[in-house]
Design an enzyme around this catalytic site. Structure first.
Site, PDB file in Angstrom:
ATOM      1  N   LYS A  23      33.743  39.989  40.310  1.00 43.95           N
ATOM      2  CA  LYS A  23      34.709  40.846  40.277  1.00 43.95           C
ATOM      3  C   LYS A  23      34.588  40.446  37.827  1.00 43.95           C
ATOM      4  O   LYS A  23      34.028  41.834  37.426  1.00 43.95           O
ATOM      5  CB  LYS A  23      35.407  40.435  39.512  1.00 43.95           C
ATOM      6  CG  LYS A  23      36.890  39.885  38.637  1.00 43.95           C
ATOM      7  CD  LYS A  23      38.577  39.149  39.252  1.00 43.95           C
ATOM      8  CE  LYS A  23      38.907  38.140  37.668  1.00 43.95           C
ATOM      9  NZ  LYS A  23      38.842  38.433  36.376  1.00 43.95           N
ATOM     10  N   ASN A  24      33.407  39.250  37.201  1.00 44.09           N
ATOM     11  CA  ASN A  24      34.155  39.065  36.630  1.00 44.09           C
ATOM     12  C   ASN A  24      32.064  39.968  36.075  1.00 44.09           C
ATOM     13  O   ASN A  24      32.217  40.102  34.507  1.00 44.09           O
ATOM     14  CB  ASN A  24      33.250  37.745  35.743  1.00 44.09           C
ATOM     15  CG  ASN A  24      34.640  37.268  35.692  1.00 44.09           C
ATOM     16  OD1 ASN A  24      36.289  37.831  35.917  1.00 44.09           O
ATOM     17  ND2 ASN A  24      34.846  35.942  36.290  1.00 44.09           N
ATOM     18  N   ARG A  93      41.611  41.013  31.556  1.00 38.15           N
ATOM     19  CA  ARG A  93      40.706  40.023  30.401  1.00 38.15           C
ATOM     20  C   ARG A  93      40.679  41.125  29.631  1.00 38.15           C
ATOM     21  O   ARG A  93      39.320  41.401  28.316  1.00 38.15           O
ATOM     22  CB  ARG A  93      40.269  38.810  30.394  1.00 38.15           C
ATOM     23  CG  ARG A  93      39.400  37.735  29.445  1.00 38.15           C
ATOM     24  CD  ARG A  93      40.391  38.040  27.770  1.00 38.15           C
ATOM     25  NE  ARG A  93      39.599  37.295  27.232  1.00 38.15           N
ATOM     26  CZ  ARG A  93      40.253  37.641  25.669  1.00 38.15           C
ATOM     27  NH1 ARG A  93      41.478  37.523  26.078  1.00 38.15           N
ATOM     28  NH2 ARG A  93      39.319  36.405  24.972  1.00 38.15           N
ATOM     29  N   ASP A 117      44.214  36.106  33.060  1.00 40.35           N
ATOM     30  CA  ASP A 117      44.837  34.724  33.116  1.00 40.35           C
ATOM     31  C   ASP A 117      45.488  33.694  32.211  1.00 40.35           C
ATOM     32  O   ASP A 117      44.403  33.880  30.947  1.00 40.35           O
ATOM     33  CB  ASP A 117      44.121  33.657  33.798  1.00 40.35           C
ATOM     34  CG  ASP A 117      43.577  34.561  35.219  1.00 40.35           C
ATOM     35  OD1 ASP A 117      44.238  35.070  35.620  1.00 40.35           O
ATOM     36  OD2 ASP A 117      42.624  34.765  36.476  1.00 40.35           O
ATOM     37  N   ASP A 306      36.522  28.342  35.855  1.00 38.27           N
ATOM     38  CA  ASP A 306      37.109  29.044  37.259  1.00 38.27           C
ATOM     39  C   ASP A 306      36.712  28.371  38.717  1.00 38.27           C
ATOM     40  O   ASP A 306      37.899  28.685  39.604  1.00 38.27           O
ATOM     41  CB  ASP A 306      36.049  30.581  37.483  1.00 38.27           C
ATOM     42  CG  ASP A 306      36.224  31.414  36.445  1.00 38.27           C
ATOM     43  OD1 ASP A 306      37.385  31.030  35.177  1.00 38.27           O
ATOM     44  OD2 ASP A 306      36.284  32.155  36.404  1.00 38.27           O
TER      45      ASP A 306
HETATM   46  C1  UD1 Z   1      34.886  34.763  31.332  1.00 39.28           C
HETATM   47  C2  UD1 Z   1      35.491  35.135  32.495  1.00 39.28           C
HETATM   48  C3  UD1 Z   1      36.485  33.451  33.258  1.00 39.28           C
HETATM   49  C4  UD1 Z   1      36.020  32.748  32.403  1.00 39.28           C
HETATM   50  C5  UD1 Z   1      35.385  32.711  30.909  1.00 39.28           C
HETATM   51  C6  UD1 Z   1      34.351  31.369  31.291  1.00 39.28           C
HETATM   52  C7  UD1 Z   1      35.812  37.572  32.646  1.00 39.28           C
HETATM   53  C8  UD1 Z   1      36.809  39.315  32.664  1.00 39.28           C
HETATM   54  N1  UD1 Z   1      36.967  36.363  32.377  1.00 39.28           N
HETATM   55  O1  UD1 Z   1      36.336  35.016  30.153  1.00 39.28           O
HETATM   56  O2  UD1 Z   1      36.909  34.054  34.562  1.00 39.28           O
HETATM   57  O3  UD1 Z   1      36.428  31.446  32.654  1.00 39.28           O
HETATM   58  O4  UD1 Z   1      33.851  33.222  31.024  1.00 39.28           O
HETATM   59  O5  UD1 Z   1      33.647  31.360  31.863  1.00 39.28           O
HETATM   60  O6  UD1 Z   1      34.400  37.528  32.685  1.00 39.28           O
HETATM   61  N2  UD1 Z   1      36.282  31.892  22.754  1.00 39.28           N
HETATM   62  C9  UD1 Z   1      36.619  31.299  21.599  1.00 39.28           C
HETATM   63  N3  UD1 Z   1      36.364  32.846  19.861  1.00 39.28           N
HETATM   64  C10 UD1 Z   1      35.881  33.948  21.036  1.00 39.28           C
HETATM   65  C11 UD1 Z   1      35.783  33.862  22.294  1.00 39.28           C
HETATM   66  C12 UD1 Z   1      36.425  32.545  22.840  1.00 39.28           C
HETATM   67  O7  UD1 Z   1      36.854  30.710  20.397  1.00 39.28           O
HETATM   68  O8  UD1 Z   1      36.536  35.148  20.504  1.00 39.28           O
HETATM   69  C13 UD1 Z   1      37.103  30.924  24.127  1.00 39.28           C
HETATM   70  C14 UD1 Z   1      37.873  30.780  24.609  1.00 39.28           C
HETATM   71  O9  UD1 Z   1      38.333  30.225  24.152  1.00 39.28           O
HETATM   72  C15 UD1 Z   1      37.440  29.769  25.395  1.00 39.28           C
HETATM   73  C16 UD1 Z   1      35.667  29.739  25.407  1.00 39.28           C
HETATM   74  O10 UD1 Z   1      35.220  30.401  23.766  1.00 39.28           O
HETATM   75  O11 UD1 Z   1      37.410  28.216  25.024  1.00 39.28           O
HETATM   76  C17 UD1 Z   1      34.789  30.132  26.270  1.00 39.28           C
HETATM   77  O12 UD1 Z   1      35.487  31.992  26.331  1.00 39.28           O
HETATM   78  P1  UD1 Z   1      34.198  32.540  27.568  1.00 39.28           P
HETATM   79  O13 UD1 Z   1      33.540  32.195  27.677  1.00 39.28           O
HETATM   80  O14 UD1 Z   1      34.846  34.356  26.015  1.00 39.28           O
HETATM   81  O15 UD1 Z   1      35.456  33.702  28.064  1.00 39.28           O
HETATM   82  P2  UD1 Z   1      36.206  35.157  28.438  1.00 39.28           P
HETATM   83  O16 UD1 Z   1      34.672  35.851  28.324  1.00 39.28           O
HETATM   84  O17 UD1 Z   1      37.535  35.264  27.907  1.00 39.28           O
END
Ligand code: UD1
Length: 424
Positions: A23-24, A93, A117, A306
């Site tokens: 999915k991701n 997301r 989520d 996850d």
């Molecule tokens: C993706 C996955 C999700 C998984 C996560 C971490 C998808 C659709 N989702 O989410 O299932 O749980 O990776 O492996 O692929 N953060 C910031 N600022 C930003 C971006 C992120 O502070 O601009 C923080 C977030 O709050 C979080 C951390 O960084 O604490 C990790 O987030 P990120 O790796 O970006 O997760 P997603 O890409 O949203």
């Protein structure tokens, strides 16, 4: 209509299960198709709700998208809209991943803020800062991320944290920027490598895929391609935990076991016999009650956040006490409240949870708060005495193709129950 699962406790899962594309990964690969005019074909796509939702997001900027079985075909026109505002944007997301490709191709984008989520704070500051380094302005206006640039130029970008989404958006903007971009402290998840592979097939020049330094030499244009999505390591790991929790014997195919090295090692420590089949799958056999092990979530190659609900669920039925530390999404411990309803002996303190294993869980009605928490509750229900009702199962349908069908084939008894809303 609302749906729930009746999960009958006392199952032992035995057999073989095939995992399809991640999915991701698929959702980001679909966004990458915006970078090239013409028809891109993506195969091994999972049949989950998020794929048609992402198709709607792409249609909102002018693409034609066809979904046939496990194949998604995206035709990207020469004239794209820079405004992604489908109602689907708020439901997942990954929709934010159209930001990078739109800025890369059109030098401007208005992208409705994403949903997904409810697992904790999910800011976009690193996405925006990266685009600013490439020469764009970026603001949040009226519920949208707005980005504009006269032209994009290569830059040195250091991420505060190896964010998956920020790495993807910056990468997909940088492939069409002028000059060389270096993304340091980049995410190293296998899904990032998968996007790099597809972008390289499209003509991008990227070095360092799978490492924390990505070097991107911008090119003038990319061409459409045909690409096969990598197997879903999170779904693969779900089956691995399912085998361990139900003292079962599962062979899982379609996923690279090296993407799960740490997970499989944890299950070995919990007492499972694990056999990896190079490049294509693994088998997990759990003969006795699992013994407790500790888990710490971290970006890849650490233990995936996850998978934290499965770590909690396994610990809840293991012999001994486990400490589980959540370093990525603070709200993920909400899952523990539901596990406590099922009789788990678990408590949290900040970003740590202590789980003392009990001999048996006890059925209760529980509510899924996100995809993985939902699947974790189903596995816990399989280990509970009686019938556990799992509600809000639409979350599970967003991430697990044919979950109930596969579980029932492997020895579980789960009924999907549809109820009419009560009239007032
Ligand atoms: C993706 C996955 C999700 C998984 C996560 C971490 C998808 C659709 N989702 O989410 O299932 O749980 O990776 O492996 O692929 N953060 C910031 N600022 C930003 C971006 C992120 O502070 O601009 C923080 C977030 O709050 C979080 C951390 O960084 O604490 C990790 O987030 P990120 O790796 O970006 O997760 P997603 O890409 O949203």
């Amino acid at each position: 209509m609302s749906e729930h699962f009746d999960v009958h406790g006392g199952a032992r899962l035995v057999g073989e299960v095939e995992v399809v594309g991640a999915k991701n990964s698929v959702l980001k690969l679909m966004a990458a198709a915006l970078l090239a005019e013409g028809t891109t074909t993506i195969t091994n796509c999972p049949q989950i709700l998020d794929v048609p939702l992402m198709a709607d997001v792409l249609r909102s900027v002018g693409c034609e998208v066809a979904i046939a079985g496990d194949t998604v075909t995206i035709t990207t026109p020469s004239e794209l809209s820079h405004h992604a505002d489908s109602s689907a944007m708020g439901k997942l997301r990954a929709s934010v991943c159209v930001l990078g490709p739109l800025v890369g191709r059109l030098k401007r984008a208005v992208v409705a803020l994403p949903g997904g989520d409810a697992i904790g704070s999910r800011p976009l500051d690193m996405h925006q800062n990266g685009l600013r380094k490439l020469g764009a302005t970026s603001t949040i206006e009226h519920g949208c991320v707005v980005a504009k640039a006269d032209g994009l130029h290569g830059a040195q970008i250091w991420l505060d944290f190896p964010s998956v989404g920020a790495t993807e958006n910056i990468l997909m903007a940088a492939v069409l920027a002028e000059g060389t971009t270096v993304i340091d402290n980049a995410a190293r998840e296998p899904e990032i490598s998968d996007i790099c592979t597809m972008l390289i097939e499209m003509g991008a020049k990227i070095e360092g895929a799978g490492t924390s330094t990505l070097t991107v030499h911008g090119v003038d244009r990319l061409n459409p391609t045909e690409h096969q999505v990598i197997g879903d390591r999170i779904v693969g790991a779900t089956w691995a935990f399912a085998a361990a929790m139900t003292r079962g014997d599962l062979t899982v195919r379609g996923v690279n076991p090296h993407h799960l090295d740490l997970v499989l090692e944890k299950l070995r420590l919990a007492g499972a016999e694990v056999e990896a089949f190079d490049g294509e799958g693994f088998r997990v056999v759990q003969a006795d009650r699992p013994v407790s092990v500790d888990f710490v979530t971290l970006p890849y190659p650490g233990f995936a956040t996850d998978l934290q609900p499965f770590a909690v669920a396994l610990s809840a039925v293991s012999d001994g006490t486990s400490m589980i530390t959540e370093n990525v999404y603070e709200a993920r411990f909400r899952f523990i409240e539901e596990m406590v309803r099922l009789g788990a002996d678990a408590r949290t303190d900040g970003h740590h949870a202590v789980v003392r294993g009990v001999a048996a869980l006890s059925s209760a009605p529980v509510w899924a708060s996100d995809i993985r928490a939902g699947a974790g509750l189903v596995l816990a229900g399989l280990c509970a005495d009686g019938i556990t009702e799992v509600w809000d199962v639409f979350h599970i349908d967003r991430g697990y193709p044919y979950f109930v069908e596969n579980l029932n084939r492997l020895g579980a008894r789960i009924d999907r129950v549809t109820t009419e809303p009560e009239r007032s």
